[in-house]
Motif scaffolding. Structure first.
Motif, PDB file in Angstrom:
ATOM      1  N   SER A   1       0.849  -1.198   0.000  1.00 64.26           N
ATOM      2  CA  SER A   1       0.000   0.000   0.000  1.00 64.26           C
ATOM      3  C   SER A   1       0.883   1.246   0.000  1.00 64.26           C
ATOM      4  N   TRP A   2       0.259   2.386  -0.370  1.00 64.51           N
ATOM      5  CA  TRP A   2       1.023   3.638  -0.354  1.00 64.51           C
ATOM      6  C   TRP A   2       1.491   3.978   1.060  1.00 64.51           C
ATOM      7  N   ARG A   3       0.692   3.638   2.039  1.00 60.62           N
ATOM      8  CA  ARG A   3       1.099   3.920   3.434  1.00 60.62           C
ATOM      9  C   ARG A   3       2.374   3.156   3.779  1.00 60.62           C
ATOM     10  N   SER A   4       2.443   1.904   3.395  1.00 62.70           N
ATOM     11  CA  SER A   4       3.636   1.107   3.682  1.00 62.70           C
ATOM     12  C   SER A   4       4.843   1.596   2.896  1.00 62.70           C
ATOM     13  N   LYS A   5       4.620   2.028   1.654  1.00 63.39           N
ATOM     14  CA  LYS A   5       5.728   2.572   0.875  1.00 63.39           C
ATOM     15  C   LYS A   5       6.280   3.836   1.516  1.00 63.39           C
ATOM     16  N   PHE A   6       5.407   4.583   2.168  1.00 63.46           N
ATOM     17  CA  PHE A   6       5.835   5.799   2.850  1.00 63.46           C
ATOM     18  C   PHE A   6       6.654   5.459   4.108  1.00 63.46           C
ATOM     19  N   ILE A   7       6.296   4.361   4.763  1.00 57.99           N
ATOM     20  CA  ILE A   7       6.964   3.956   6.010  1.00 57.99           C
ATOM     21  C   ILE A   7       8.272   3.213   5.742  1.00 57.99           C
ATOM     22  N   LEU A   8       8.339   2.487   4.634  1.00 55.82           N
ATOM     23  CA  LEU A   8       9.468   1.595   4.372  1.00 55.82           C
ATOM     24  C   LEU A   8      10.841   2.262   4.439  1.00 55.82           C
ATOM     25  N   PRO A   9      11.008   3.516   4.016  1.00 51.89           N
ATOM     26  CA  PRO A   9      12.341   4.135   4.118  1.00 51.89           C
ATOM     27  C   PRO A   9      12.925   4.145   5.523  1.00 51.89           C
ATOM     28  N   ARG A  10      12.073   4.046   6.541  1.00 51.27           N
ATOM     29  CA  ARG A  10      12.603   3.968   7.912  1.00 51.27           C
ATOM     30  C   ARG A  10      13.594   2.810   8.059  1.00 51.27           C
ATOM     31  N   LEU A  11      13.271   1.700   7.410  1.00 50.12           N
ATOM     32  CA  LEU A  11      14.130   0.522   7.494  1.00 50.12           C
ATOM     33  C   LEU A  11      15.524   0.832   6.971  1.00 50.12           C
ATOM     34  N   PHE A  12      15.591   1.529   5.836  1.00 49.86           N
ATOM     35  CA  PHE A  12      16.891   1.825   5.240  1.00 49.86           C
ATOM     36  C   PHE A  12      17.600   2.973   5.959  1.00 49.86           C
ATOM     37  N   MET A  13      16.839   3.847   6.593  1.00 50.65           N
ATOM     38  CA  MET A  13      17.452   4.872   7.439  1.00 50.65           C
ATOM     39  C   MET A  13      18.110   4.217   8.648  1.00 50.65           C
ATOM     40  N   ASP A  14      17.426   3.236   9.234  1.00 50.00           N
ATOM     41  CA  ASP A  14      18.002   2.518  10.376  1.00 50.00           C
ATOM     42  C   ASP A  14      19.257   1.761   9.954  1.00 50.00           C
ATOM     43  N   LEU A  15      19.199   1.154   8.783  1.00 49.93           N
ATOM     44  CA  LEU A  15      20.364   0.424   8.275  1.00 49.93           C
ATOM     45  C   LEU A  15      21.536   1.363   8.053  1.00 49.93           C
ATOM     46  N   LYS A  16      21.280   2.518   7.453  1.00 49.84           N
ATOM     47  CA  LYS A  16      22.354   3.484   7.196  1.00 49.84           C
ATOM     48  C   LYS A  16      22.982   3.976   8.495  1.00 49.84           C
ATOM     49  N   SER A  17      22.156   4.145   9.538  1.00 51.96           N
ATOM     50  CA  SER A  17      22.671   4.639  10.822  1.00 51.96           C
ATOM     51  C   SER A  17      23.612   3.646  11.493  1.00 51.96           C
ATOM     52  N   MET A  18      23.538   2.381  11.086  1.00 48.60           N
ATOM     53  CA  MET A  18      24.407   1.358  11.677  1.00 48.60           C
ATOM     54  C   MET A  18      25.788   1.356  11.040  1.00 48.60           C
ATOM     55  N   GLY A  19      25.931   2.023   9.917  1.00 48.78           N
ATOM     56  CA  GLY A  19      27.242   2.208   9.303  1.00 48.78           C
ATOM     57  C   GLY A  19      27.945   0.905   8.983  1.00 48.78           C
ATOM     58  N   ASP A  20      29.265   0.883   9.222  1.00 50.33           N
ATOM     59  CA  ASP A  20      30.067  -0.291   8.866  1.00 50.33           C
ATOM     60  C   ASP A  20      29.947  -1.428   9.877  1.00 50.33           C
ATOM     61  N   LYS A  21      29.062  -1.260  10.868  1.00 49.23           N
ATOM     62  CA  LYS A  21      28.839  -2.365  11.799  1.00 49.23           C
ATOM     63  C   LYS A  21      28.004  -3.475  11.171  1.00 49.23           C
ATOM     64  N   MET A  22      27.390  -3.174  10.021  1.00 39.31           N
ATOM     65  CA  MET A  22      26.646  -4.208   9.305  1.00 39.31           C
ATOM     66  C   MET A  22      27.590  -4.864   8.301  1.00 39.31           C
ATOM     67  N   ASN A  23      28.000  -6.060   8.597  1.00 42.66           N
ATOM     68  CA  ASN A  23      28.938  -6.792   7.748  1.00 42.66           C
ATOM     69  C   ASN A  23      28.612  -8.272   7.865  1.00 42.66           C
ATOM     70  N   PHE A  24      28.009  -8.855   6.817  1.00 39.62           N
ATOM     71  CA  PHE A  24      27.568 -10.245   6.926  1.00 39.62           C
ATOM     72  C   PHE A  24      28.732 -11.224   6.983  1.00 39.62           C
ATOM     73  N   GLN A  25      29.964 -10.748   6.721  1.00 36.93           N
ATOM     74  CA  GLN A  25      31.131 -11.610   6.874  1.00 36.93           C
ATOM     75  C   GLN A  25      31.667 -11.586   8.306  1.00 36.93           C
ATOM     76  N   ASP A  26      31.226 -10.621   9.104  1.00 32.95           N
ATOM     77  CA  ASP A  26      31.619 -10.544  10.512  1.00 32.95           C
ATOM     78  C   ASP A  26      30.450  -9.953  11.290  1.00 32.95           C
ATOM     79  N   VAL A  27      29.469 -10.815  11.601  1.00 32.41           N
ATOM     80  CA  VAL A  27      28.240 -10.364  12.242  1.00 32.41           C
ATOM     81  C   VAL A  27      28.506  -9.788  13.628  1.00 32.41           C
ATOM     82  N   SER A  28      29.604 -10.214  14.262  1.00 37.22           N
ATOM     83  CA  SER A  28      29.882  -9.764  15.630  1.00 37.22           C
ATOM     84  C   SER A  28      30.087  -8.257  15.715  1.00 37.22           C
TER      85      SER A  28
END
Length: 263
Positions: A1-28
């Protein structure tokens, strides 16, 4: 829905805020975000629709388990990997890598490791070879690549580290059906992510013929269909023919151009 499309960027904003701590080769590196399930995070930060049609399908495809069983950290690492890396499919198949590596080592098959012992300057592996002879080998280090219960049996020193995991960890049974068709899809998609709202039994349909040119004969199609961990017990009780019929119906509904071409 359009409402969900409007909300979805929050997910990628949260991901961006985690920076280089997101690394699937070193989850720790992102351990501080391993504090809630992907389902809990989605319901608090996003909404039910995004959970059902975006978050859950991605996780079911990658780890064959639903969002309530998977950490928020796993979700973020998955997204980071999907959007920041390329998927490589070498001609000849993934077996090229282990075969190339094996050329540089002495490989022993049908050998059962009984114990691993640390020494001051080395590690010793005790094993029984394929002839039933007891042997040992010393090296600078070794990698124990087994399920956790077996790791504890052969290397008791790791008990203190892995006991909490060994008690709580749920191993996901892998049930996959491979279907070959004498026709190929018009779609060039590599995979179809599936929501439990659409097809609760299956997590993923993989279009193997779109991975690389040598995966199927010319003009043919190959599909891999993975069953959800939540239905593994009931699915494993069915016959191969029952699973083939169920999966073929799903494939031919998604891609009607291959209907009646199962070979």
């Amino acid at each position: 829905s359009w409402r969900s499309k409007f909300i979805l960027p929050r997910l990628f904003m949260d991901l961006k805020s985690m920076g280089d701590k997101m690394n699937f080769q070193d989850v720790s590196r992102g351990y501080e975000y391993d504090n809630k399930s992907a389902e809990t995070y989605s319901l608090r930060r996003l909404n039910q629709e995004i959970l059902d049609y975006f978050v859950d399908p991605i996780l079911r495809a990658l780890v064959v388990a639903r969002a309530k069983y998977v950490s928020k950290l796993e979700l973020m690492n998955a997204l980071n990997g999907l959007f920041s890396t390329k998927i490589i499919a070498p001609l000849g198949g993934m077996s090229l890598l282990p075969k190339a590596l094996a050329q540089h080592f002495e490989v022993k098959y049908h050998s059962s490791v009984k114990r691993v012992v640390n020494h001051a300057d080395s590690v010793e592996v005790f094993f029984v070879d394929e002839s039933g002879n007891q042997q040992s080998a010393r090296s600078d280090a070794c990698v124990i690549a087994t399920l956790l219960p077996q790791a504890v049996d052969i290397y008791p020193q790791c008990q203190a580290w892995v006991a909490p995991l060994a008690n709580d960890l749920h191993y996901v049974p892998g049930i996959c059906v491979h279907l070959g068709y004498s026709k190929r899809t018009t779609s060039k998609a590599l995979m179809v992510l599936i929501s439990t709202k659409e097809i609760p039994d299956l997590t993923l349909v993989w279009l193997e013929h779109n991975k690389a040119v040598d995966r199927t004969p010319e003009g043919h199609g190959m599909f891999y269909l993975y069953y959800d961990d939540a239905v593994a017990a009931s699915v494993s009780a069915k016959s191969d023919q029952q699973l083939v019929e169920q999966c073929a119906q799903i494939v031919e509904k998604l891609f009607p151009e291959v209907a009646s071409a199962l070979d």
